[in-house]
Design a protein around this motif. Structure first.
Motif, PDB file in Angstrom:
ATOM      1  N   ALA A 130       0.828  -1.204   0.000  1.00 30.93           N
ATOM      2  CA  ALA A 130       0.000   0.000   0.000  1.00 30.93           C
ATOM      3  C   ALA A 130       0.866   1.259   0.000  1.00 30.93           C
ATOM      4  N   ILE A 131       1.973   1.238   0.742  1.00 33.43           N
ATOM      5  CA  ILE A 131       2.890   2.373   0.749  1.00 33.43           C
ATOM      6  C   ILE A 131       3.466   2.601  -0.643  1.00 33.43           C
ATOM      7  N   GLU A 132       3.840   1.534  -1.305  1.00 34.85           N
ATOM      8  CA  GLU A 132       4.356   1.623  -2.671  1.00 34.85           C
ATOM      9  C   GLU A 132       3.290   2.157  -3.620  1.00 34.85           C
ATOM     10  N   ARG A 133       2.096   1.664  -3.473  1.00 35.49           N
ATOM     11  CA  ARG A 133       0.987   2.057  -4.361  1.00 35.49           C
ATOM     12  C   ARG A 133       0.589   3.520  -4.179  1.00 35.49           C
ATOM     13  N   ASP A 134       0.472   3.955  -2.919  1.00 35.42           N
ATOM     14  CA  ASP A 134      -0.108   5.266  -2.639  1.00 35.42           C
ATOM     15  C   ASP A 134       0.920   6.384  -2.505  1.00 35.42           C
ATOM     16  N   PHE A 135       2.189   6.030  -2.254  1.00 38.67           N
ATOM     17  CA  PHE A 135       3.223   7.062  -2.105  1.00 38.67           C
ATOM     18  C   PHE A 135       4.399   6.880  -3.064  1.00 38.67           C
ATOM     19  N   GLY A 136       4.538   5.690  -3.629  1.00 37.53           N
ATOM     20  CA  GLY A 136       5.693   5.430  -4.466  1.00 37.53           C
ATOM     21  C   GLY A 136       6.881   4.891  -3.715  1.00 37.53           C
ATOM     22  N   GLY A 137       6.642   4.400  -2.482  1.00 42.06           N
ATOM     23  CA  GLY A 137       7.707   3.821  -1.684  1.00 42.06           C
ATOM     24  C   GLY A 137       7.891   4.522  -0.358  1.00 42.06           C
TER      25      GLY A 137
END
Length: 226
Positions: A130-137
């Motif tokens: 989810a962090i990767e999806r919503d913030f880019g990492g």
């Protein structure tokens, strides 16, 4: 003056109760008199990012003070029969700022101290995705935290929340938190000067980076997400 709990406030209480399911059992408090939870570790456990001196002042004076003042304000009001989470939501909706400021800060700090327990630890599984999806990492999320904090004038908090099925950052002045908005708080960063000034002076951004990268238990935050 009598306090009327409106239908809107009732709905907010339901949302707050749902949000509280993220908290560990030690954070769900009974009705008044409200008790400050024990610090989950020794005062020096967060060094070097947060000194024992800062923890002693922050937990022992400021956090304790919010509970003390709240317990002075709630007797004889409808809030006396509510849980701390319900007080936060209802007092915000009713515009009872004196009650909300103390209840909000008491609850905020419960989450604040708890989020460091067992940390630091990396996000895993669905939370990392989810962090990767919503913030880019992770690094971009930390940078977004910093920018959100820079945009908040004065004292307050930046919260990582679940907003529907997505992660988001929400900033609130003073005692604000996501409970009255029906959002699920995962991590809260305290931007009041008492949280960092003894250790970092005016270098707030340095404090935020150190706490996010080297103190928060992100694995536990992911457990709250689900």
């Amino acid at each position: 003056m009598a306090i009327t709990i409106t239908r809107r406030a009732t709905l907010a209480l339901g949302a707050a109760a749902a949000a509280v399911t993220l908290a560990r059992p030690s954070l769900v408090r009974a009705a008044a008199p409200f008790e400050q939870p024990p610090l989950p570790y020794e005062q020096n456990a967060l060094e070097p990012q947060i000194s024992a001196r800062t923890v002693g002042l922050h937990y022992g004076k400021h956090h304790k003070g919010y509970f003390d003042k709240l317990n002075q304000l709630v007797p004889g009001t409808p809030y006396a029969d509510m849980s701390l989470e319900e007080v936060v939501a209802a007092s915000k909706r009713n515009g009872d700022d004196k009650i909300f400021n103390q209840a909000g800060q008491a609850w905020n700090h419960n989450i604040y101290w708890e989020q460091f327990t067992g940390g630091p630890a990396k996000a895993t599984g669905a939370f990392a995705e989810a962090i990767e999806r919503d913030f880019g990492g992770e690094d971009k999320m930390f940078e977004a935290f910093r920018k959100e904090a820079d945009g908040l004038f004065g004292s307050g908090w930046v919260w990582l929340v679940m907003d529907g099925d997505k992660l988001a950052l929400k900033s609130y002045q003073n005692a604000g938190n996501p409970l009255p908005d029906g959002l699920k708080p995962l991590v809260g960063i305290d931007l009041w000067e008492h949280a960092y000034y003894l250790d970092y002076e005016n270098r707030k951004a340095e404090h935020i980076a150190a706490v996010l990268k080297d103190r928060v238990n992100w694995q536990a935050a992911g457990e709250r997400m689900t």
